[in-house]
Design an enzyme around this catalytic site. Structure first.
Site, PDB file in Angstrom:
ATOM      1  N   GLY A  52       0.935  -1.286   0.094  1.00 58.31           N
ATOM      2  CA  GLY A  52      -0.056   0.009  -0.020  1.00 58.31           C
ATOM      3  C   GLY A  52       0.800   1.174   0.114  1.00 58.31           C
ATOM      4  O   GLY A  52       2.078   1.356   0.569  1.00 58.31           O
ATOM      5  N   GLN A  83       3.589   9.799   0.914  1.00 60.22           N
ATOM      6  CA  GLN A  83       4.926   9.267   1.008  1.00 60.22           C
ATOM      7  C   GLN A  83       5.512   9.324  -0.272  1.00 60.22           C
ATOM      8  O   GLN A  83       6.574   8.993  -0.385  1.00 60.22           O
ATOM      9  CB  GLN A  83       4.519   7.606   1.017  1.00 60.22           C
ATOM     10  N   CYS A 101       6.433  -0.173   7.388  1.00 58.92           N
ATOM     11  CA  CYS A 101       6.109   1.068   6.556  1.00 58.92           C
ATOM     12  C   CYS A 101       7.072   1.523   5.754  1.00 58.92           C
ATOM     13  O   CYS A 101       8.546   1.485   6.011  1.00 58.92           O
ATOM     14  CB  CYS A 101       5.695   2.193   7.386  1.00 58.92           C
ATOM     15  N   LEU A 102       7.125   1.620   4.252  1.00 56.61           N
ATOM     16  CA  LEU A 102       7.921   2.069   3.357  1.00 56.61           C
ATOM     17  C   LEU A 102       8.691   3.334   3.703  1.00 56.61           C
ATOM     18  O   LEU A 102       9.541   3.588   3.464  1.00 56.61           O
ATOM     19  CB  LEU A 102       7.425   2.393   2.076  1.00 56.61           C
ATOM     20  N   HIS A 106      -3.923   1.656   7.688  1.00 58.95           N
ATOM     21  CA  HIS A 106      -2.570   2.104   7.473  1.00 58.95           C
ATOM     22  C   HIS A 106      -2.436   3.377   6.766  1.00 58.95           C
ATOM     23  O   HIS A 106      -1.880   4.222   7.117  1.00 58.95           O
ATOM     24  CB  HIS A 106      -1.435   0.802   7.201  1.00 58.95           C
ATOM     25  N   GLU A 107      -2.905   3.078   5.409  1.00 60.76           N
ATOM     26  CA  GLU A 107      -2.914   4.345   4.327  1.00 60.76           C
ATOM     27  C   GLU A 107      -3.804   5.594   4.741  1.00 60.76           C
ATOM     28  O   GLU A 107      -3.272   6.510   4.648  1.00 60.76           O
ATOM     29  CB  GLU A 107      -3.226   3.995   3.031  1.00 60.76           C
ATOM     30  N   HIS A 155      -1.992   7.454   7.130  1.00 64.67           N
ATOM     31  CA  HIS A 155      -1.006   8.289   6.466  1.00 64.67           C
ATOM     32  C   HIS A 155      -1.680   9.693   5.959  1.00 64.67           C
ATOM     33  O   HIS A 155      -0.882  10.680   6.307  1.00 64.67           O
ATOM     34  CB  HIS A 155      -0.585   7.444   5.313  1.00 64.67           C
TER      35      HIS A 155
END
Ligand code: CO
Length: 171
Positions: A46, A51, A91-92, A133-134, A137
């Site tokens: 995702g 990001q 997380c990226l 999660h997104e 963000h």
């Protein structure tokens, strides 16, 4: 279509709420395509627009990793959540660290698809976790913000040491 550089912590945009998309312009379509490419290239499941340094409320998700089957949501809103589920999360934007996070087991999310049509998604398991999660963000929250203060501090210290060792940041 090129991938975009991933924004990593510490970066102010990761802590800022996203802006609502008013219309699906060609810029937004381009952003979506680039986000999908970037997510797959990074082997992520995702990605949220901040990001990749974009202020817009856009997320992409791929719980099965199959190209062409990504879920795209614009201006997503969490309508309903139920149950509890705890599983490891990373997380990226915080590469190298992971921790168990408790979230809702099932969610209902509403937003626009890439054509601007309102869609309602009911999700559970991994997709429910990704969407929460997104959406976090897009509200300027990272997964570590879901942890208790001591656990968060320990994990962020671990992250900073890792980044320092890699020469990524000077702190
Ligand atoms: Co993330």
């Amino acid at each position: 279509m090129a991938t975009i550089k991933l924004i990593k912590e510490p970066a102010p945009i990761l802590h800022q709420p996203a802006e609502r998309v008013r219309e699906i312009s060609s810029d937004i379509r381009h952003l979506i395509d680039s986000m999908i490419q970037t997510m797959h290239a990074a082997r992520g499941v995702g990605l949220a627009a901040n990001q990749v340094d974009s202020p817009w409320s856009v997320l992409v998700a791929s719980d099965n990793g199959v190209p062409g089957k990504e879920l795209v949501l614009i201006n997503p809103v969490l309508l309903k959540q139920s149950g509890r589920h705890t599983a490891a999360e990373g997380c990226l934007s915080l590469p190298g660290i992971a921790c168990e996070v408790t979230r809702a087991a099932r969610v209902t999310v509403q937003g626009w698809d890439r054509e601007g049509r309102t869609v309602t998604i009911e999700a559970e398991n991994l997709l429910a976790k990704i969407l929460q999660h997104e959406i976090d963000h897009l509200a300027g929250r990272l997964f570590v913000d879901r942890l208790g203060v001591l656990k968060r501090r320990k994990l962020l210290k671990e992250y900073r040491n890792l980044q320092k060792a890699l020469g990524q940041i000077e702190v």
